[in-house]
Design a protein around this motif. Structure first.
Motif, PDB file in Angstrom:
ATOM      1  N   ASP A  22       0.838  -1.203   0.000  1.00 13.91           N
ATOM      2  CA  ASP A  22       0.000   0.000   0.000  1.00 13.91           C
ATOM      3  C   ASP A  22       0.872   1.253   0.000  1.00 13.91           C
ATOM      4  O   ASP A  22       0.588   2.234  -0.709  1.00 13.91           O
ATOM      5  CB  ASP A  22      -0.904   0.030   1.235  1.00 13.91           C
ATOM      6  N   ALA A  23       1.926   1.224   0.814  1.00 21.08           N
ATOM      7  CA  ALA A  23       2.819   2.382   0.914  1.00 21.08           C
ATOM      8  C   ALA A  23       3.563   2.619  -0.396  1.00 21.08           C
ATOM      9  O   ALA A  23       3.727   3.768  -0.827  1.00 21.08           O
ATOM     10  CB  ALA A  23       3.805   2.184   2.064  1.00 21.08           C
ATOM     11  N   VAL A  24       4.026   1.545  -1.026  1.00 22.08           N
ATOM     12  CA  VAL A  24       4.705   1.684  -2.321  1.00 22.08           C
ATOM     13  C   VAL A  24       3.750   2.283  -3.352  1.00 22.08           C
ATOM     14  O   VAL A  24       4.102   3.236  -4.072  1.00 22.08           O
ATOM     15  CB  VAL A  24       5.244   0.324  -2.813  1.00 22.08           C
ATOM     16  N   ILE A  25       2.545   1.741  -3.427  1.00 21.44           N
ATOM     17  CA  ILE A  25       1.562   2.249  -4.389  1.00 21.44           C
ATOM     18  C   ILE A  25       1.227   3.717  -4.089  1.00 21.44           C
ATOM     19  O   ILE A  25       1.118   4.543  -5.004  1.00 21.44           O
ATOM     20  CB  ILE A  25       0.273   1.400  -4.352  1.00 21.44           C
ATOM     21  N   GLY A  26       1.101   4.039  -2.806  1.00 20.51           N
ATOM     22  CA  GLY A  26       0.818   5.426  -2.429  1.00 20.51           C
ATOM     23  C   GLY A  26       1.904   6.380  -2.891  1.00 20.51           C
ATOM     24  O   GLY A  26       1.608   7.470  -3.410  1.00 20.51           O
ATOM     25  N   ARG A  27       3.157   5.984  -2.718  1.00 24.46           N
ATOM     26  CA  ARG A  27       4.268   6.834  -3.159  1.00 24.46           C
ATOM     27  C   ARG A  27       4.312   6.951  -4.677  1.00 24.46           C
ATOM     28  O   ARG A  27       4.584   8.017  -5.221  1.00 24.46           O
ATOM     29  CB  ARG A  27       5.591   6.286  -2.632  1.00 24.46           C
ATOM     30  N   ARG A  29       1.722   6.706  -6.684  1.00 21.44           N
ATOM     31  CA  ARG A  29       0.600   7.564  -7.088  1.00 21.44           C
ATOM     32  C   ARG A  29       0.914   9.039  -6.833  1.00 21.44           C
ATOM     33  O   ARG A  29       0.456   9.916  -7.579  1.00 21.44           O
ATOM     34  CB  ARG A  29      -0.662   7.164  -6.334  1.00 21.44           C
ATOM     35  N   ALA A  30       1.679   9.321  -5.780  1.00 23.60           N
ATOM     36  CA  ALA A  30       2.064  10.699  -5.508  1.00 23.60           C
ATOM     37  C   ALA A  30       2.948  11.253  -6.621  1.00 23.60           C
ATOM     38  O   ALA A  30       2.856  12.431  -6.984  1.00 23.60           O
ATOM     39  CB  ALA A  30       2.775  10.792  -4.151  1.00 23.60           C
ATOM     40  N   GLU A  31       3.805  10.393  -7.167  1.00 22.53           N
ATOM     41  CA  GLU A  31       4.694  10.804  -8.253  1.00 22.53           C
ATOM     42  C   GLU A  31       3.978  10.794  -9.599  1.00 22.53           C
ATOM     43  O   GLU A  31       4.279  11.596 -10.482  1.00 22.53           O
ATOM     44  CB  GLU A  31       5.921   9.882  -8.321  1.00 22.53           C
ATOM     45  N   TYR A  32       3.037   9.852  -9.748  1.00 20.28           N
ATOM     46  CA  TYR A  32       2.328   9.675 -11.022  1.00 20.28           C
ATOM     47  C   TYR A  32       0.826   9.633 -10.735  1.00 20.28           C
ATOM     48  O   TYR A  32       0.228   8.552 -10.651  1.00 20.28           O
ATOM     49  CB  TYR A  32       2.782   8.382 -11.715  1.00 20.28           C
ATOM     50  N   PRO A  33       0.190  10.793 -10.576  1.00 24.51           N
ATOM     51  CA  PRO A  33      -1.222  10.837 -10.163  1.00 24.51           C
ATOM     52  C   PRO A  33      -2.175  10.114 -11.116  1.00 24.51           C
ATOM     53  O   PRO A  33      -3.249   9.677 -10.693  1.00 24.51           O
ATOM     54  CB  PRO A  33      -1.531  12.349 -10.121  1.00 24.51           C
ATOM     55  N   ASP A  34      -1.811   9.996 -12.374  1.00 27.09           N
ATOM     56  CA  ASP A  34      -2.692   9.346 -13.341  1.00 27.09           C
ATOM     57  C   ASP A  34      -2.422   7.851 -13.477  1.00 27.09           C
ATOM     58  O   ASP A  34      -2.952   7.202 -14.384  1.00 27.09           O
ATOM     59  CB  ASP A  34      -2.550  10.012 -14.714  1.00 27.09           C
ATOM     60  N   ALA A  35      -1.607   7.308 -12.575  1.00 28.00           N
ATOM     61  CA  ALA A  35      -1.252   5.884 -12.664  1.00 28.00           C
ATOM     62  C   ALA A  35      -2.490   5.008 -12.532  1.00 28.00           C
ATOM     63  O   ALA A  35      -3.395   5.288 -11.737  1.00 28.00           O
ATOM     64  CB  ALA A  35      -0.235   5.524 -11.587  1.00 28.00           C
ATOM     65  N   HIS A  36      -2.504   3.940 -13.321  1.00 23.89           N
ATOM     66  CA  HIS A  36      -3.576   2.945 -13.246  1.00 23.89           C
ATOM     67  C   HIS A  36      -3.017   1.694 -12.586  1.00 23.89           C
ATOM     68  O   HIS A  36      -1.941   1.206 -12.971  1.00 23.89           O
ATOM     69  CB  HIS A  36      -4.088   2.604 -14.649  1.00 23.89           C
ATOM     70  N   VAL A  37      -3.722   1.169 -11.591  1.00 19.87           N
ATOM     71  CA  VAL A  37      -3.254  -0.013 -10.859  1.00 19.87           C
ATOM     72  C   VAL A  37      -4.152  -1.207 -11.180  1.00 19.87           C
ATOM     73  O   VAL A  37      -5.369  -1.139 -11.016  1.00 19.87           O
ATOM     74  CB  VAL A  37      -3.232   0.229  -9.332  1.00 19.87           C
ATOM     75  N   THR A  38      -3.529  -2.276 -11.637  1.00 24.07           N
ATOM     76  CA  THR A  38      -4.212  -3.563 -11.808  1.00 24.07           C
ATOM     77  C   THR A  38      -3.783  -4.444 -10.653  1.00 24.07           C
ATOM     78  O   THR A  38      -2.586  -4.621 -10.423  1.00 24.07           O
ATOM     79  CB  THR A  38      -3.820  -4.231 -13.139  1.00 24.07           C
ATOM     80  N   GLN A  39      -4.731  -4.993  -9.911  1.00 21.96           N
ATOM     81  CA  GLN A  39      -4.387  -5.842  -8.771  1.00 21.96           C
ATOM     82  C   GLN A  39      -4.656  -7.303  -9.089  1.00 21.96           C
ATOM     83  O   GLN A  39      -5.742  -7.657  -9.547  1.00 21.96           O
ATOM     84  CB  GLN A  39      -5.164  -5.448  -7.513  1.00 21.96           C
ATOM     85  N   ARG A  40      -3.665  -8.123  -8.832  1.00 21.61           N
ATOM     86  CA  ARG A  40      -3.795  -9.572  -8.995  1.00 21.61           C
ATOM     87  C   ARG A  40      -3.696 -10.188  -7.602  1.00 21.61           C
ATOM     88  O   ARG A  40      -2.637 -10.189  -6.988  1.00 21.61           O
ATOM     89  CB  ARG A  40      -2.713 -10.108  -9.915  1.00 21.61           C
ATOM     90  N   GLU A  41      -4.806 -10.679  -7.103  1.00 24.41           N
ATOM     91  CA  GLU A  41      -4.880 -11.283  -5.776  1.00 24.41           C
ATOM     92  C   GLU A  41      -4.631 -12.785  -5.891  1.00 24.41           C
ATOM     93  O   GLU A  41      -5.321 -13.480  -6.629  1.00 24.41           O
ATOM     94  CB  GLU A  41      -6.267 -11.018  -5.182  1.00 24.41           C
TER      95      GLU A  41
END
Length: 198
Positions: A22-27, A29-41
Motif C-alpha cells: 500500500d505504501a509503495v503504491i501510495g508513493r 501515485r504521488a509521483e504519477y497521479p494518473d497511474a492505473h493499478v491492476t491488482q492480482r490477488e
C-alpha cells in the motif's frame, strides 16, 4: 503509468507485506497521479500446472484445440498483465524460508517459453522489457538476504529469467525480533527506491 500489483500473502488483516505494498503504491501515485493499478490477488490460490496444461502449453499455438486454449486462458491473462505493466509491485512474504505456494503457482503460469522467455544457443533469454519491480517481502524470523532466505533470491532470478533485472527489495525481515524497527527500515527503503525514478 500502468502498475501491476500482485499480493501473495494468505492474510489480509495484519499483513505487513500488504501494508508495505500500500505504501509503495501510495508513493508511486504521488509521483504519477494518473497511474492505473491492476491488482492480482493470489490468496484464493491458482491452479497448479498439470499434464493438460503442459500439453496445451507445448502445442503449436496455431493448432491448439478449444479445450487447450481454455486450459491456458488464465496463464494468458497473467502474462498479458505482466506485459502491460510499466511497474510491478509484488508483495510476497516468506513462508517456511520460501515463497507462498500461490506465488510459486503464479511463477509457473507466467514462465512461458515463446511468451516470456526463449531458448537460445547460449541458454534462456528473457523476452520482457526491463522495468522496475518492487519486491515487498517480510519474515517472522528469517534474515532477508541470508543463506536461509530462499524467497527473495528466487524471485530476483525469476524476474531476471523473463528479462526484468531492475528488482528493488523492500523488506521487513525478522518481525518477531523487532517489528517496529523492521517496518521502519522498510519505509526508508520505499523512500529511497521511489526517489530513484522520481
Amino acid at each position: 503509468m500502468n502498475i501491476l500489483r500482485i499480493d501473495g500473502s494468505a492474510r489480509f488483516e495484519g499483513s505487513v507485506t500488504r501494508q508495505l505494498a500500500d505504501a509503495v503504491i501510495g508513493r508511486l501515485r504521488a509521483e504519477y497521479p494518473d497511474a492505473h493499478v491492476t491488482q492480482r490477488e493470489l490468496s484464493d490460490g491458482l491452479p497448479l500446472v498439470d499434464e493438460d496444461w503442459v500439453n496445451a502449453n507445448f502445442a503449436d499455438p496455431a493448432e491448439r484445440s478449444v479445450e487447450q486454449r481454455a486450459v491456458l486462458a488464465l496463464s494468458e491473462r497473467l502474462v498479458e498483465e505482466l506485459k502491460a505493466a510499466e511497474v510491478i509491485v509484488i508483495a510476497a512474504p516468506i513462508y517456511n524460508f520460501g515463497v507462498p505456494a500461490a506465488v510459486k503457482a503464479w511463477v509457473d503460469l507466467i514462465c512461458r517459453a515463446r511468451e516470456t522467455f526463449r531458448y537460445s544457443e547460449d541458454g534462456p533469454v528473457g523476452l520482457l522489457e526491463d522495468r522496475p519491480v518492487y519486491l515487498v517481502t517480510a519474515s517472522g524470523g528469517t534474515p532477508i538476504g541470508s543463506e536461509i532466505d530462499f524467497a527473495t533470491g528466487y524471485l530476483r532470478h525469476i524476474f531476471g529469467f523473463i528479462g526484468i533485472s531492475d528488482v528493488r527489495v523492500v523488506e521487513a525481515g525478522q518481525l518477531m525480533a523487532d517489528a517496529e524497527q523492521a517496518i521502519g527500515r522498510a519505509h526508508d527503503q520505499i523512500n529511497a527506491a521511489i526517489a530513484m525514478v522520481a
